[in-house]
Design an enzyme around this catalytic site. Structure first.
Site, short mmCIF file in Angstrom:
data_model
loop_
_atom_site.label_atom_id
_atom_site.label_comp_id
_atom_site.label_asym_id
_atom_site.label_seq_id
_atom_site.Cartn_x
_atom_site.Cartn_y
_atom_site.Cartn_z
CG ASP A 41 4.39 -56.47 13.82
OD1 ASP A 41 4.22 -56.33 15.05
OD2 ASP A 41 4.42 -57.56 13.25
CB CYS A 65 15.22 -16.08 -2.99
SG CYS A 65 14.23 -14.63 -2.55
CG ASP A 116 5.82 -55.75 19.15
OD1 ASP A 116 5.43 -56.10 20.27
OD2 ASP A 116 5.47 -56.29 18.09
#
Length: 833
Positions: free
Chosen positions: A629, A12, A436
């Protein structure tokens, strides 16, 4: 440094909280996270693995270091499956013992026929109940062992509550049995019969049976939560065909090494990452990126594990195997995210740490108050036991990790990789997203958008001369012009005296005429200034061309906006998210791109440091996401609350981000936001149920509502409710697997379009065999029948006069296999071409 461990014995949230507390107390540990769902522990810091294992053992649990090995997924783990099977067997045997026990204890209330011997002697009936109940308790002795160990290690857990409830019922009933025997010894059979109704042997057994049932169902549901990882792992084929000494050899995929040459036939799935050496084909990469359109690949292109070669026989060199493949990294990312905790789980963790001691205290208080007020021991015991068994710390502990596991798996199958649970939570809470431009909102490569021929010059002539001039150029804009000409079927003419002047343009001679192309001030001819200004406002770059000082016209080139950018931006804005274009490009280009896709704000000409500063400033107004990127985006990705890198980006950008979008375009971003919000709704539902259940269930079991409403709760009902609460949390999380993301689903028409495209790409291959031993048409027929029976062969032209067989096939076979077929038919193959 991060180290992973498996932890056994946890049942638990109180267990996981105890393990975390024990490990965090070690010197050198900066953080420790326990995942109750997967039974895993992740430790950050400089600490010896043995010290961590010893700390976990001292806390009352088992531990072993995994090193770099992945944690178990649950379903594929043989030990886990064995434990689930044992739980089911134990449940059914316990149920078989419980049914006669219930008949003995409650048969009279249900007007069932009584057994004469038991009716005449209540002590025998009580003794029979005790024996049946004891058998169930012994069979489920694990609850008592774990519960006692938790107490001894000062870490009481759910098993402690269950064992206390069941054990108290059994001991109390055993005491009543002795009172019955005492009454019978005094000849008071009536009092002994009355005491028979105060037995709780069936409750002691029923509690354990219902908890066992709940555990079995919960384990089954937990197994489903890791199905995403299992499905991902199953995408890699178990066997691979490689070339050994020039001959194909089928080996287990785990034995493939970097540098091996792999044979890939049409319809086969790529087993390891690599680079194509020869051949070309169309690849279905939807399993990794979510993109439904096939990707055409040729020699020099990379192929990835788990993608499917739709057409063409290919040879490729293995560059990544095992966990060092794109698929392996995706699975590792999902596991990493599942091993972390979302901030929303911290409240549940704090409650779980004190839950069991508080509930035990409430049970004791309930017993004292009911005994003091009511005076009946049986009533006090009943309420105290009900408080113990209805309390459920499991639901609190499972509320977050099951939703994170299912959500992360759902994202992975849709080309959305959350590296941490924090990123999964925060992605749905963002108020501003910085985008971007190059490679994110746009394609990241220039394309020709418009042709503006001068007076008296046709578009065909302008394009022909421009392509002829740019054919020798290595500049991206020049390559864009040549690519556009090729698409239009225009072949460039050969030129002489070619010269490229960096930053200005190119010049050459064609049939004695001097050609020039490039910037306006590079030409020896007048240019259209108004056109140049308009193109600049539209974010396009004009390339001017002239012949012998006479203008030929203008070619407009631009970094084309991705087709799905506008839809993704519209989705984000409709959900209350402000969009900002953050780019190093000049103002006019950035404004044109922003207008075309509907972006709210533009920050142009930003340096990498400037991008990071803009992101930090926006965080004062709410959570911020940065999507990029490139290397120049890395500082901003790190500065944002959530950094998202597109899958085609640089390694630095991907390493700096917490969210990786492996699909091309921005629709993956919109899907990530939608998935995050769905996961957070699910977690809040689970936490609400877990808290509400305990806040309502414990007072109900304690008898708080008896004076006002007459509501009460038996221990058996409490045990059933406890089991169902955990099952509800897990089942609710499993619903995330069916969540429809706004852009991830494939339209039916697109699937048909892809199917048609794939059918058109099917490649036919021919193999010629030179055969000795064919003497007549009968020999021809024998060879032909043998070849046509080979999988992938569509036709076979056999001639005994020429001693040849020309086989047309789809690439699923090869020359060696065909030669073996002919040899098997009784003839000799001397060579193949």
């Amino acid at each position: 440094m991060k180290t992973k461990y498996t932890v056994t014995g946890m049942s638990c949230a109180a267990c996981s909280a105890r393990v975390e507390k024990a490990v965090k107390a070690l010197d050198g540990v900066t953080d420790a996270t326990v995942n109750l769902l997967t039974g895993s522990l992740q430790v950050e810091g400089s600490v010896a693995p043995q010290a961590v294992c010893d700390a976990v053992v001292r806390a009352g649990y088992g531990a072993s270091a995994l090193g770099d090995a992945p944690p178990p997924t649950g379903e594929n783990d043989t030990g886990e499956k064995g434990r689930r099977r044992a739980t089911l067997v134990r449940f059914f045997v316990s149920l078989g013992l419980l049914l006669p026990l219930m008949y003995l204890s409650m048969g009279g209330m249900l007007s069932l026929p009584a057994i004469p011997l038991l009716r005449e002697n209540p002590a025998i009936a009580a003794l029979a109940q005790m024996l049946l109940s004891a058998a169930v308790l012994i069979l489920n002795g694990g609850f008592f062992v774990r519960g006692v160990k938790g107490v001894l290690h000062r870490a009481p857990n759910m098993d402690t509550l269950v064992s206390l409830g069941s054990g108290a019922s059994f001991l109390y009933s055993t005491g009543v049995l002795f009172l019955m025997l005492y009454a019978l010894g005094k000849g008071d059979a009536a009092h002994a019969s009355h005491l028979l109704h105060n037995l709780y042997f069936e409750s002691a057994a029923m509690i354990l049976v219902l908890i066992s049932l709940g555990k079995a169902l919960e384990a089954r549901a937990k197994g489903k939560t890791t199905s995403a990882i299992r499905e991902l792992l199953s995408l890699a084929p178990e066997q691979t065909t490689v070339l050994r000494e020039g001959a194909p050899l089928v080996i287990p995929t785990r034995d493939v090494r970097v540098g091996d040459t792999v044979v890939l036939r049409p319809g086969e799935r790529v087993s390891v990452d690599g680079v194509i050496l020869s051949g070309e084909g169309a690849f279905d990469e939807s399993a990794l990126s979510g993109e439904s359109l096939p990707v055409d690949k040729k020699a020099g292109d990379r192929v990835f594990s788990a993608t499917v070669n739709l057409s063409g026989a290919i040879l490729y060199r293995a560059t990544g195997v095992g966990e060092d493949t794109v698929l392996g990294r995706i699975v590792a990312t999902v596991r990493e995210a599942s091993a972390t905790k979302a901030p929303i789980a911290k409240l549940a963790d704090r409650v779980s740490g004190v839950f069991v001691p508080v509930v035990t205290g409430l049970s004791l208080l309930t017993f004292i108050l009911w005994w003091a007020i009511g005076g009946e021991l049986s009533v006090a015991v009943n309420h105290a036991i009900s408080v113990l068994v209805i309390s459920c710390p499991c639901a609190l502990g499972l509320a977050t990790p099951v939703a994170v596991m299912v959500g992360s798996g759902k994202g992975a199958k849709s080309g959305i990789l959350f590296k941490t649970a924090t990123a999964l939570e925060n992605a749905g809470r963002i108020r501003t997203v910085f985008l971007d431009k190059t490679g994110t909102v746009t394609e990241g490569r220039p394309v020709v958008t418009d042709l503006f021929p001068a007076d008296g010059v046709s578009e065909q002539t302008l394009l022909l001369l421009a392509a002829s001039l740019e054919a020798g150029s290595e500049h991206p804009l020049g390559r864009a012009v040549c690519a556009y000409a090729k698409e239009r079927g225009v072949s460039p003419l050969p030129v002489t005296d070619f010269r490229a002047d960096a930053g200005a343009g190119v010049r050459a001679v064609l049939d004695g005429a001097h050609l020039r192309g490039g910037k306006a001030d590079y030409l020896d001819a007048p240019v259209d200034g108004a056109l140049a200004a308009r193109l600049a406002r539209e974010g396009k770059t004009p390339l001017f061309f002239a012949r012998d000082g006479v203008p030929l016209g203008t070619v407009a080139v631009a970094d084309a906006v991705r087709a799905d950018s506008a839809d993704a931006v519209a989705y984000l804005k409709s959900h209350g998210i402000r969009t900002v274009l953050l780019t190093g490009d000049r103002r006019d280009v950035a404004d044109a791109v922003a207008r075309s896709v509907g972006i709210d704000e533009v920050i142009p000409e930003a340096t990498p440091e400037g991008k990071a500063d803009a992101v930090r400033a926006a965080r004062a107004q709410g959570m911020v996401m940065m999507v990029g990127d490139g290397i120049n985006d890395a500082p901003a990705l790190t500065a944002a609350d959530v950094g998202a890198a597109v899958g085609a980006g640089t390694d630095i950008a991907i390493d700096s981000a917490e969210l990786v979008l492996s699909r091309e375009g921005l629709t993956g971003l919109a899907d990530a936001v939608a998935l995050s919000r769905a996961v957070m709704r699910n977690i809040k539902q689970n936490l609400f149920w877990a808290f509400f259940y305990n806040l309502l269930g414990i007072p109900l079991a304690a008898g708080v509502f008896v004076p006002l409403l007459g509501w009460t709760l038996s221990p058996m009902v409490g045990a059933a409710a406890m089991s169902l609460s955990s099952l509800y949390v897990v089942s609710n999380a499993l619903r995330l697997g069916a969540v429809r993301l706004p852009f991830a689903a494939r339209p039916e028409r697109e699937m048909h379009k892809n199917q048609d495209k794939n059918e058109r790409k099917t490649v036919k291959m021919q193999t010629k065999l030179n055969i000795e031993g064919m003497m007549c048409p009968h020999c021809e027929g024998r060879v032909r029948d043998a070849l046509l029976a080979t999988e992938g062969v569509e036709s076979a032209a056999v001639s005994h006069k020429d001693g040849t067989a020309t086989v047309t096939h789809d690439g699923r076979t090869n020359a060696e296999a065909l030669a073996a077929v002919v040899t098997g038919a009784g003839y000799k193959v001397t060579s193949t071409t």
